[in-house]
Design a protein around this motif. Structure first.
Motif, PDB file in Angstrom:
ATOM      1  N   ASP A 207       0.813  -1.215   0.000  1.00  0.00           N
ATOM      2  CA  ASP A 207       0.000   0.000   0.000  1.00  0.00           C
ATOM      3  C   ASP A 207       0.847   1.267   0.000  1.00  0.00           C
ATOM      4  O   ASP A 207       0.311   2.379   0.072  1.00  0.00           O
ATOM      5  N   THR A 208       2.162   1.102  -0.088  1.00  0.00           N
ATOM      6  CA  THR A 208       3.063   2.255  -0.022  1.00  0.00           C
ATOM      7  C   THR A 208       3.375   2.806  -1.411  1.00  0.00           C
ATOM      8  O   THR A 208       3.815   2.064  -2.299  1.00  0.00           O
ATOM      9  N   HIS A 209       3.131   4.092  -1.568  1.00  0.00           N
ATOM     10  CA  HIS A 209       3.468   4.766  -2.816  1.00  0.00           C
ATOM     11  C   HIS A 209       4.974   4.996  -2.861  1.00  0.00           C
ATOM     12  O   HIS A 209       5.533   5.679  -1.998  1.00  0.00           O
ATOM     13  N   THR A 210       5.651   4.442  -3.873  1.00  0.00           N
ATOM     14  CA  THR A 210       7.119   4.500  -3.930  1.00  0.00           C
ATOM     15  C   THR A 210       7.646   5.655  -4.765  1.00  0.00           C
ATOM     16  O   THR A 210       8.826   6.001  -4.669  1.00  0.00           O
ATOM     17  N   GLY A 211       6.798   6.239  -5.616  1.00  0.00           N
ATOM     18  CA  GLY A 211       7.274   7.338  -6.449  1.00  0.00           C
ATOM     19  C   GLY A 211       6.389   7.539  -7.668  1.00  0.00           C
ATOM     20  O   GLY A 211       5.500   6.736  -7.955  1.00  0.00           O
ATOM     21  N   ASP A 241      11.970   5.456 -18.518  1.00  0.00           N
ATOM     22  CA  ASP A 241      12.765   4.945 -17.402  1.00  0.00           C
ATOM     23  C   ASP A 241      11.944   5.003 -16.117  1.00  0.00           C
ATOM     24  O   ASP A 241      11.486   6.064 -15.698  1.00  0.00           O
ATOM     25  N   LEU A 242      11.785   3.844 -15.478  1.00  0.00           N
ATOM     26  CA  LEU A 242      10.991   3.772 -14.248  1.00  0.00           C
ATOM     27  C   LEU A 242      11.820   3.372 -13.034  1.00  0.00           C
ATOM     28  O   LEU A 242      11.272   3.048 -11.976  1.00  0.00           O
ATOM     29  N   GLN A 243      13.144   3.408 -13.148  1.00  0.00           N
ATOM     30  CA  GLN A 243      13.983   2.958 -12.042  1.00  0.00           C
ATOM     31  C   GLN A 243      13.785   3.785 -10.775  1.00  0.00           C
ATOM     32  O   GLN A 243      13.942   3.286  -9.666  1.00  0.00           O
ATOM     33  N   SER A 244      13.427   5.051 -10.940  1.00  0.00           N
ATOM     34  CA  SER A 244      13.257   5.913  -9.774  1.00  0.00           C
ATOM     35  C   SER A 244      12.059   5.495  -8.912  1.00  0.00           C
ATOM     36  O   SER A 244      11.935   5.940  -7.766  1.00  0.00           O
ATOM     37  N   LEU A 245      11.188   4.633  -9.433  1.00  0.00           N
ATOM     38  CA  LEU A 245      10.073   4.133  -8.631  1.00  0.00           C
ATOM     39  C   LEU A 245      10.551   3.163  -7.562  1.00  0.00           C
ATOM     40  O   LEU A 245       9.826   2.905  -6.590  1.00  0.00           O
ATOM     41  N   GLY A 246      11.746   2.614  -7.743  1.00  0.00           N
ATOM     42  CA  GLY A 246      12.279   1.656  -6.788  1.00  0.00           C
ATOM     43  C   GLY A 246      11.629   0.290  -6.923  1.00  0.00           C
ATOM     44  O   GLY A 246      11.050  -0.046  -7.966  1.00  0.00           O
ATOM     45  N   VAL A 247      11.718  -0.510  -5.864  1.00  0.00           N
ATOM     46  CA  VAL A 247      11.123  -1.847  -5.868  1.00  0.00           C
ATOM     47  C   VAL A 247       9.608  -1.706  -5.767  1.00  0.00           C
ATOM     48  O   VAL A 247       9.084  -1.061  -4.854  1.00  0.00           O
ATOM     49  N   VAL A 248       8.902  -2.314  -6.709  1.00  0.00           N
ATOM     50  CA  VAL A 248       7.438  -2.194  -6.769  1.00  0.00           C
ATOM     51  C   VAL A 248       6.810  -3.562  -7.029  1.00  0.00           C
ATOM     52  O   VAL A 248       7.454  -4.473  -7.545  1.00  0.00           O
ATOM     53  N   ASP A 249       5.542  -3.659  -6.662  1.00  0.00           N
ATOM     54  CA  ASP A 249       4.763  -4.825  -7.075  1.00  0.00           C
ATOM     55  C   ASP A 249       3.502  -4.415  -7.826  1.00  0.00           C
ATOM     56  O   ASP A 249       2.685  -5.252  -8.194  1.00  0.00           O
ATOM     57  N   LYS A 250       3.357  -3.080  -8.049  1.00  0.00           N
ATOM     58  CA  LYS A 250       2.226  -2.573  -8.810  1.00  0.00           C
ATOM     59  C   LYS A 250       2.606  -1.252  -9.457  1.00  0.00           C
ATOM     60  O   LYS A 250       3.260  -0.410  -8.826  1.00  0.00           O
ATOM     61  N   VAL A 251       2.207  -1.066 -10.711  1.00  0.00           N
ATOM     62  CA  VAL A 251       2.456   0.182 -11.437  1.00  0.00           C
ATOM     63  C   VAL A 251       1.123   0.659 -12.017  1.00  0.00           C
ATOM     64  O   VAL A 251       0.448  -0.093 -12.735  1.00  0.00           O
TER      65      VAL A 251
END
Length: 281
Positions: A207-211, A241-251
């Motif tokens: 549930d955490t927004h990463t970026g 480039d989506l690397q700045s989102l960090g580790v994610v499980d949903k986009v």
């Protein structure tokens, strides 16, 4: 003379042999380089999905490719939001505004030449319905995105291609004319200073927004504060480039556009194409 002739003949044979060997080595080297260029990591390309050319599918309940699940939501009125997948490659105007005709552009990626990426995803953006989830949380290094033919024509021409008659792109036999884009509410092209059409891409881990990443599919002068001189309309696949989102499980994907109606909804059709998802290994 016979001895001299034989000597010259032997020299010529050696030269031919050396030249032939050199050609083989050159082609071998080229093949090695070619292999190095063509071989890719295990990108998610959707190409394992079975689909005939010039067709698309709006699946029930989404679909999966390479450990990624794409969301699809069908509505009671026959429309959908989320992702479909397609192998269409139309880059020409339609002769009518029927749904059957417009689907050839709604579900086609706009590229300079017939598309070569086989199956790809097509998103129709409404609210937060456009997203994919990952079986295993990781960094999404980049995705490939592009305009649909439908959105591209609306941004490039506006309501129609007037006032000068033009040939229908990629249909040389078609008579010149004023071609319609059949985009509801669109009266002008997206060509004024400050105009833009961009993706808002949000990453989540649980549930955490990463970026958030903003990526322009159309950007006119002054639209991008970081690059005020930019002036372009994407007409091919481009890496986001989506690397700045960090580790994610949903986009999650949304679209923001400068050209809006009285309800602040985009007048440009909120469609885009996605392919080539590269995950960090």
């Amino acid at each position: 003379y016979t001895t001299l002739f034989r000597s010259k003949l032997e020299v010529m044979k050696k030269l031919i042999y050396i030249l032939f060997a050199g050609v083989i080595m050159l082609f071998t080297a080229c093949e090695d380089d070619y292999d190095k260029l063509v071989k890719e990591p295990n990108d998610v390309t959707l190409n394992e999905l079975q689909l005939e050319k010039f067709t698309h599918i709006i699946p029930d309940g989404g679909f999966k490719s390479g450990g990624i699940t794409f969301n699809t939501k069908k509505n009671s009125d026959g429309t959908f939001s989320g992702f479909a997948y397609s192998r269409r490659s139309n880059r020409s105007f339609t002769w009518s505004g029927t749904d059957a005709a417009l689907d050839s552009n709604r579900f086609s990626v706009y590229t300079p030449r017939p598309n070569q990426t086989e199956v790809y995803a097509v998103a129709c953006v409404k609210d937060d319905d456009v997203y994919f989830t990952l079986d295993k949380a990781t960094v999404v290094e980049y995705i490939l995105v592009a305009n649909t033919t439908y959105a591209y024509f609306a941004m490039n021409y506006g309501k129609d291609t007037g006032p000068t008659p033009i040939a229908n792109p990629n249909v040389p036999s078609a008579p010149k004319g004023i071609w319609q884009t059949y985009a509801p509410g669109v009266e002008r092209a997206l060509n004024l200073d400050g105009d833009y059409f961009k993706l808002i891409i949000k990453g989540f881990l649980g549930d955490t927004h990463t970026g958030t990443v903003e990526f322009y599919l159309c950007c006119r002068k002054g639209a991008d504060p970081a690059n005020p001189t930019f002036n372009f309309l994407r007409s091919d696949w481009i890496k986001a480039d989506l690397q700045s989102l960090g580790v994610v499980d949903k986009v999650v994907f949304n679209i923001e556009c400068s050209y809006r109606d009285n309800n602040l909804q985009s007048l440009i059709p909120t469609w885009f194409c996605l392919d080539g998802i590269r995950l960090q290994k």
